[in-house]
Design a protein around this motif. Structure first.
Motif, mmCIF file in Angstrom:
data_model
loop_
_atom_site.group_PDB
_atom_site.id
_atom_site.type_symbol
_atom_site.label_atom_id
_atom_site.label_comp_id
_atom_site.label_asym_id
_atom_site.label_seq_id
_atom_site.Cartn_x
_atom_site.Cartn_y
_atom_site.Cartn_z
ATOM 1 N N PHE A 1 2.106 16.365 23.936
ATOM 2 C CA PHE A 1 2.986 15.201 23.974
ATOM 3 C C PHE A 1 2.519 14.225 25.046
ATOM 4 N N ALA A 2 2.900 12.959 24.855
ATOM 5 C CA ALA A 2 2.527 11.890 25.776
ATOM 6 C C ALA A 2 3.599 10.823 25.746
ATOM 7 N N ARG B 1 11.460 21.003 13.012
ATOM 8 C CA ARG B 1 12.618 21.534 12.280
ATOM 9 C C ARG B 1 13.051 20.612 11.139
ATOM 10 N N ILE B 2 12.773 19.309 11.262
ATOM 11 C CA ILE B 2 13.127 18.386 10.181
ATOM 12 C C ILE B 2 11.897 18.053 9.329
ATOM 13 N N ASN B 3 10.864 18.910 9.460
ATOM 14 C CA ASN B 3 9.672 18.856 8.602
ATOM 15 C C ASN B 3 8.855 17.579 8.793
ATOM 16 N N THR B 4 8.738 17.119 10.039
ATOM 17 C CA THR B 4 7.838 16.019 10.350
ATOM 18 C C THR B 4 6.715 16.529 11.244
ATOM 19 N N MET B 5 5.587 15.838 11.209
ATOM 20 C CA MET B 5 4.426 16.263 11.980
ATOM 21 C C MET B 5 4.384 15.632 13.371
ATOM 22 N N VAL B 6 5.123 14.536 13.546
ATOM 23 C CA VAL B 6 5.214 13.856 14.835
ATOM 24 C C VAL B 6 6.681 13.556 15.103
ATOM 25 N N GLY C 1 11.586 10.436 29.986
ATOM 26 C CA GLY C 1 11.538 9.363 29.011
ATOM 27 C C GLY C 1 11.075 9.857 27.654
ATOM 28 N N ASP C 2 11.015 8.945 26.710
ATOM 29 C CA ASP C 2 10.621 9.303 25.349
ATOM 30 C C ASP C 2 9.160 9.740 25.288
ATOM 31 N N MET C 3 8.925 10.791 24.505
ATOM 32 C CA MET C 3 7.586 11.306 24.282
ATOM 33 C C MET C 3 7.315 11.373 22.782
ATOM 34 N N TYR C 4 6.073 11.056 22.391
ATOM 35 C CA TYR C 4 5.595 11.434 21.070
ATOM 36 C C TYR C 4 4.999 12.833 21.192
#
Length: 354
Positions: free
Chosen positions: A86-87, A121-126, A134-137
């Protein structure tokens, strides 16, 4: 490869090469490291892990370089060993991670030789995740089984397979959306007007010289490349590698992607490869799959372009200094040494190509 620096556990580990473009600023690395406890846990990683169904404390700090990396070790999860990367979402590194993860997922779905992508858990890759910093990808990969090879362990056959694997990667990635022929972007012109060049007239002259050479160079074939197909991003099984860490992927000239891969084989002296036999084998392997002949001299200018890109980022990366924090002081010193090597390589390249 020139020295890749990453913070791992309590110390700085010199692994092989600073990422071609995307080293996190030292302030970002320090801030994350301050959240890590004596058991290598972090509330930041816990926030990421929750999106993948991992309990608090399952992810343990591994390293920070182009992204923060935590690992769920053997036995922590039924899906096997997992690597959470993550970043910061507001940092260019976050954007690169998100784009690279989406591309990685597309390649994996197409059956390419890449690491296993683990959906959230919601079946996304990112995922974009709120954390204490703060927010991370973020994205999660399964461990890639296989051996990690050093240059000293390569023979001609392995070097040829390495080159063939990069060509196969280009084929799996498909044609870029841009025209097939294109000029490279010009980091030399940007460097010539940057503060580093204003403080170093010799660097400014070399950057302007290389910009002129680049402008006069013919257009070259474009590929959707890996951007960092070095040995430390590969694991080998039965003579063939699988790759990961696609943060630097994108549309670039084929020769540039080759040059980024073989920096260890090229060495620090432009025009005089450190491992000429292995380089020849790599290029032959690449040609065997791609049908494209790339000569060693075609790698000199792209290699210098990577050096220019890193020098452009040096001030942003070296944004704090703390002699009282041993690992941070050591990391800063390793980076400064690396940037000096890139500086010298750029000057030598200008001399070779004039």
């Amino acid at each position: 490869m020139a020295a890749k620096v990453s913070v791992q556990r309590t110390h700085v580990q010199t692994v092989r090469s600073v990422k071609m473009v995307g080293m996190l600023p030292l302030s970002r690395i320090f801030a994350l490291r301050e959240t890590v406890d004596q058991e290598w846990r972090s509330p930041v990683a816990d926030a990421v892990g929750e999106c993948w169904g991992l309990p608090a404390g399952a992810l343990r700090f591994w390293r920070s370089s182009a992204a923060h990396v935590f690992v769920a070790p053997p036995g922590a999860d039924s899906r096997g060993v997992l690597y959470a990367r993550f970043a910061p979402a507001e940092d260019p590194a976050g954007y690169r991670l998100a784009e690279g993860a989406r591309f990685h997922a597309r390649l994996a779905a197409a059956g390419a030789s890449v690491a296993r992508v683990v959906p959230s858990r919601i079946n996304t890759m990112v995922e974009r995740i709120g954390t204490p910093l703060g927010d991370m990808y973020a994205s999660v990969l399964g461990k890639v089984d296989g051996d990690e090879l050093d240059v000293e362990e390569l023979d001609g056959g392995a070097a040829a397979a390495w080159g063939a694997a990069l060509a196969a990667f280009h084929q799996a990635a498909g044609q870029p959306a841009l025209p097939v022929q294109s000029k490279q972007t010009d980091p030399f012109a940007a460097l010539a007007s940057a503060r580093a060049a204003l403080e170093d007239p010799e660097l400014a002259v070399a950057a302007r010289t290389l910009s002129t050479v680049l402008t006069a160079s013919p257009a070259t074939p474009l590929v959707f490349g890996h951007g960092d197909f070095e040995l430390d991003n590969l694991r080998w099984t039965d003579g063939w590698p699988a790759c990961f860490d696609l943060d630097e992927s994108g549309t670039i000239p084929a020769a540039a992607d080759v040059a980024s891969a073989v920096r260890d084989l090229l060495g620090p002296r432009p025009g005089s490869p450190k491992h000429p036999e292995l380089l020849t084998a790599f290029l032959q392997g690449y040609n065997r799959i791609s049908g494209q002949t790339i000569e060693p001299q075609e790698l000199v200018l792209p290699r210098a372009a990577f050096a220019a890109q890193q020098l452009l980022q040096a001030t942003e990366v070296l944004d704090i200094s703390s002699p009282s924090v041993a690992w941070l002081h050591e990391l800063e010193g390793s980076l400064r040494t690396h940037y000096q090597i890139q500086h010298d390589l750029l000057l030598m390249t200008a001399d070779v190509l004039v």
